[in-house]
Design a protein around this motif. Structure first.
Motif, PDB file in Angstrom:
ATOM      1  N   PRO A   1       0.920  -1.428   0.053  1.00 24.01           N
ATOM      2  CA  PRO A   1      -0.093   0.178  -0.122  1.00 24.01           C
ATOM      3  C   PRO A   1       0.639   1.592  -0.026  1.00 24.01           C
ATOM      4  N   THR A   2       2.099   1.066   0.569  1.00 21.76           N
ATOM      5  CA  THR A   2       2.894   2.594   0.387  1.00 21.76           C
ATOM      6  C   THR A   2       2.993   3.381  -0.863  1.00 21.76           C
ATOM      7  N   GLN A   3       3.211   2.676  -1.961  1.00 22.39           N
ATOM      8  CA  GLN A   3       2.831   3.334  -3.199  1.00 22.39           C
ATOM      9  C   GLN A   3       1.595   3.948  -3.612  1.00 22.39           C
ATOM     10  N   ALA A   4       0.754   3.161  -3.310  1.00 20.56           N
ATOM     11  CA  ALA A   4      -0.764   3.801  -3.563  1.00 20.56           C
ATOM     12  C   ALA A   4      -1.031   4.869  -2.580  1.00 20.56           C
ATOM     13  N   LEU A   5      -0.715   4.836  -1.364  1.00 12.14           N
ATOM     14  CA  LEU A   5      -0.780   6.085  -0.241  1.00 12.14           C
ATOM     15  C   LEU A   5      -0.100   7.144  -0.701  1.00 12.14           C
ATOM     16  N   THR A   6       1.121   6.910  -1.292  1.00 15.58           N
ATOM     17  CA  THR A   6       1.867   8.194  -2.020  1.00 15.58           C
ATOM     18  C   THR A   6       1.071   8.897  -2.891  1.00 15.58           C
ATOM     19  N   ALA A   7       0.657   7.666  -3.822  1.00  9.73           N
ATOM     20  CA  ALA A   7      -0.021   8.420  -5.210  1.00  9.73           C
ATOM     21  C   ALA A   7      -1.164   9.192  -4.743  1.00  9.73           C
ATOM     22  N   ILE A   8      -1.856   8.767  -3.716  1.00 10.68           N
ATOM     23  CA  ILE A   8      -3.337   9.300  -3.324  1.00 10.68           C
ATOM     24  C   ILE A   8      -2.762  11.155  -2.733  1.00 10.68           C
ATOM     25  N   GLY A   9      -1.730  10.847  -1.917  1.00  5.59           N
ATOM     26  CA  GLY A   9      -1.299  11.882  -1.257  1.00  5.59           C
ATOM     27  C   GLY A   9      -0.623  13.132  -2.229  1.00  5.59           C
TER      28      GLY A   9
ATOM     29  N   ALA B   1       4.326  11.157   3.992  1.00  6.75           N
ATOM     30  CA  ALA B   1       3.355  10.937   4.663  1.00  6.75           C
ATOM     31  C   ALA B   1       2.875   9.367   4.390  1.00  6.75           C
ATOM     32  N   ALA B   2       3.027   8.793   3.387  1.00  2.90           N
ATOM     33  CA  ALA B   2       2.806   7.238   2.964  1.00  2.90           C
ATOM     34  C   ALA B   2       3.678   6.626   3.962  1.00  2.90           C
ATOM     35  N   ALA B   3       4.814   6.932   4.394  1.00  5.19           N
ATOM     36  CA  ALA B   3       5.856   5.994   5.226  1.00  5.19           C
ATOM     37  C   ALA B   3       5.586   6.196   6.645  1.00  5.19           C
ATOM     38  N   ALA B   4       5.167   7.396   6.973  1.00  5.12           N
ATOM     39  CA  ALA B   4       4.835   7.852   8.417  1.00  5.12           C
ATOM     40  C   ALA B   4       3.458   6.906   8.808  1.00  5.12           C
ATOM     41  N   LEU B   5       2.575   6.583   7.911  1.00  4.02           N
ATOM     42  CA  LEU B   5       1.380   5.969   7.922  1.00  4.02           C
ATOM     43  C   LEU B   5       1.667   4.395   8.236  1.00  4.02           C
ATOM     44  N   THR B   6       2.548   4.091   7.077  1.00  6.07           N
ATOM     45  CA  THR B   6       2.950   2.757   6.882  1.00  6.07           C
ATOM     46  C   THR B   6       4.014   2.281   8.275  1.00  6.07           C
TER      47      THR B   6
END
Length: 384
Positions: free
Chosen positions: A273-281, A294-299
Motif C-alpha cells: 500500500p505505500t506506493q498507492a498511499l503516496t499516489a493518493i497524497g 506521509a505514506a511512510a509515516a502511516l505505514t
C-alpha cells in the motif's frame, strides 16, 4: 467531493512494446549464451505473465532464464558450476540443448501459489528451486536475490535494451554490456488519445480534483542525486506530454523513500500500500516528497500526517486505472488503511486491458473492466 485519479502507465497510458521487445531479446540473449535456440517469447505469453502477477519484466526475465538453466541442469547435472556465469559457460561449451520450457505453465504455477497476491519473486524462486537438487539451488540466487539490482544478470541486460547503451551509462555510471538503442524511445506509443488528454486537463482545472501517475516503472528520485535511478517513468510522462504537469509516483520515488527508512523498494511498491498511499497524497497535494513521507509515516509509524491528513472531514473518491491485479490490490489496501483511521475515502477501480487473460484476472478485483484507458476516462468524466 474531491476526486483523485491514479493512472498506471504500461498497458494503460502507454503501449509498452519497448518493454516487451526488451524482455524477448533479453531472454534470447541468455538462450544464446547457453547455445540454445532463440526463445522468442510471444506477446500472448507475456500477457499470461502479467495476468499471473509477473508485471515487472525483471521478474519475467529471471523466470524465463532461470527456467532454461533448470531444464539444462536437469538434463546434464554435471554442468553445474559454483557461479551463474560459469554455469552458462559450461552449458555453452558442452553443447547441450533442451526443449523450450512451458513458461506460461510456470507463471500459472506461481499464481496458484501466490494466493495473497504478494510480490512474486520469492514464489518464482521457490518453484524453480524445487526442481533442482538442494546442492544446486544457490545458482538461482544470482537471478532472484534482488531483481531491482543492476548487478542481477537478467536485469542488467534488460536495462541495456530498455534504456540504450548511452542512457545505461548515464544512469548507472558503468559501461553497458553492448551497444543498443533505447527500446522505450523507439517502440513505445501513447494509448491516451489527444481528445482524452485535453478533457483530462480541463477536468482537473475545475478544482478539488486531480491526478497523478502511479507506476512500477523505474523513475528518477523526487530530489537529489540521480545515479542509479533509471528515468523510465519520466520518459513515459514526456511521451504523454505530462512531464512536469503531474506527480510521477514510480519505483525511483519509492527507492528514494526506502533508502531513507532502511527498507527495500520491494517493501513499498505495488502490490503493497505505500506506493498507492503516496499516489493518493501526491494527487491531492501535487507534492511528491511530502506525499512520500506521509505514506511512510502511516505505514511505518501509524501516524496520519499531511497531505494524507488533509483528507479528514470530507468524502473523497479515489479512482485507479490499472492493467494489473497487484496495482488494484495496492489501491484497495491503501484505501482500507485510510478508512481504518476514520477517513471517508472510497475507491473505484477500473481494470484496463483488451487481453482476454488479463481481463479475466482483473474482473476478480476491479469494479469495471474496459478495453482501453480512453473508455475508462470517458466513464469517469461522464460521472463528474
Amino acid at each position: 467531493m474531491p476526486t483523485l485519479l491514479l493512472f498506471d502507465v504500461d498497458g494503460v497510458l502507454i503501449q509498452p512494446s519497448g518493454y516487451k521487445l526488451a524482455l524477448r531479446d533479453t531472454v534470447n540473449y541468455f538462450a544464446r549464451r547457453m547455445g540454445q535456440a532463440d526463445i522468442d517469447l510471444s506477446f500472448e505469453e507475456i500477457a499470461t505473465f502479467e495476468a499471473c502477477g509477473l508485471t515487472n519484466e525483471w521478474d519475467s526475465a529471471a523466470l524465463c532464464v532461470g527456467a532454461l538453466v533448470v531444464e539444462v541442469l536437469l538434463k546434464a547435472p554435471a554442468l553445474h558450476r559454483p557461479t551463474f556465469d560459469a554455469t552458462l559457460n559450461a552449458i555453452l561449451t558442452a553443447n547441450v540443448t533442451v526443449a523450450r520450457p512451458d513458461f506460461s505453465g510456470l507463471a500459472q504455477e506461481i499464481a496458484a501459489l501466490n494466493t495473497e497476491h504478494h510480490a512474486v519473486t520469492d514464489y518464482t524462486r521457490k518453484i524453480l528451486c524445487e526442481r533442482l537438487p538442494v546442492e544446486q539451488r544457490s545458482i538461482l540466487d544470482a537471478l532472484f536475490a534482488d531483481i531491482f539490482s543492476i548487478e542481477t544478470p537478467t536485469t542488467r541486460i534488460q536495462q541495456c535494451h530498455t534504456l540504450g547503451h548511452q542512457r545505461f551509462f548515464e544512469t548507472y555510471g558503468i559501461t553497458a554490456p553492448f551497444e543498443a538503442e533505447s527500446y522505450l524511445i523507439v517502440h513505445d506509443t501513447p494509448l491516451l488519445h489527444q481528445e482524452s488528454y485535453k478533457k483530462l486537463l480541463a477536468w482537473r482545472s475545475n478544482g478539488e480534483r486531480d491526478f497523478c501517475i502511479f507506476t512500477a516503472r523505474p523513475s528518477l528520485p523526487p530530489t537529489g542525486k540521480t545515479l542509479g535511478y533509471a528515468p523510465e517513468a519520466d520518459l513515459a510522462a514526456e511521451l504523454l506530454g505530462l512531464l512536469g504537469q503531474v506527480p510521477i509516483i514510480g519505483a525511483g520515488r519509492l527507492q528514494w523513500l526506502a533508502e531513507r527508512h532502511q527498507r527495500t523498494t520491494a517493501d513499498y511498491i505495488k502490490p503493497y500500500p505505500t506506493q498507492a498511499l503516496t499516489a493518493i497524497g501526491a494527487a491531492l497535494s501535487q507534492q511528491e516528497v511530502s506525499a512520500l513521507e506521509a505514506a511512510a509515516a502511516l505505514t511505518e509509524s501509524n501516524l496520519l500526517v499531511s497531505p494524507l491528513a488533509d483528507l479528514r472531514n470530507q468524502q473523497t473518491e479515489v479512482v485507479v486505472f490499472e492493467d494489473s491485479v497487484g496495482g488494484i490490490l495496492a489501491a484497495q489496501r491503501a484505501v482500507h488503511k485510510l478508512q481504518a483511521y476514520g477517513l471517508d475515502v472510497r475507491l473505484r477501480s477500473i481494470g484496463v486491458s483488451p487481453e482476454a487473460s488479463k481481463r479475466a484476472a482483473l474482473a476478480n478485483v476491479a469494479d469495471v473492466v474496459v478495453d482501453d484507458v480512453n473508455a475508462g476516462v470517458m466513464l469517469v468524466l461522464g460521472d463528474s
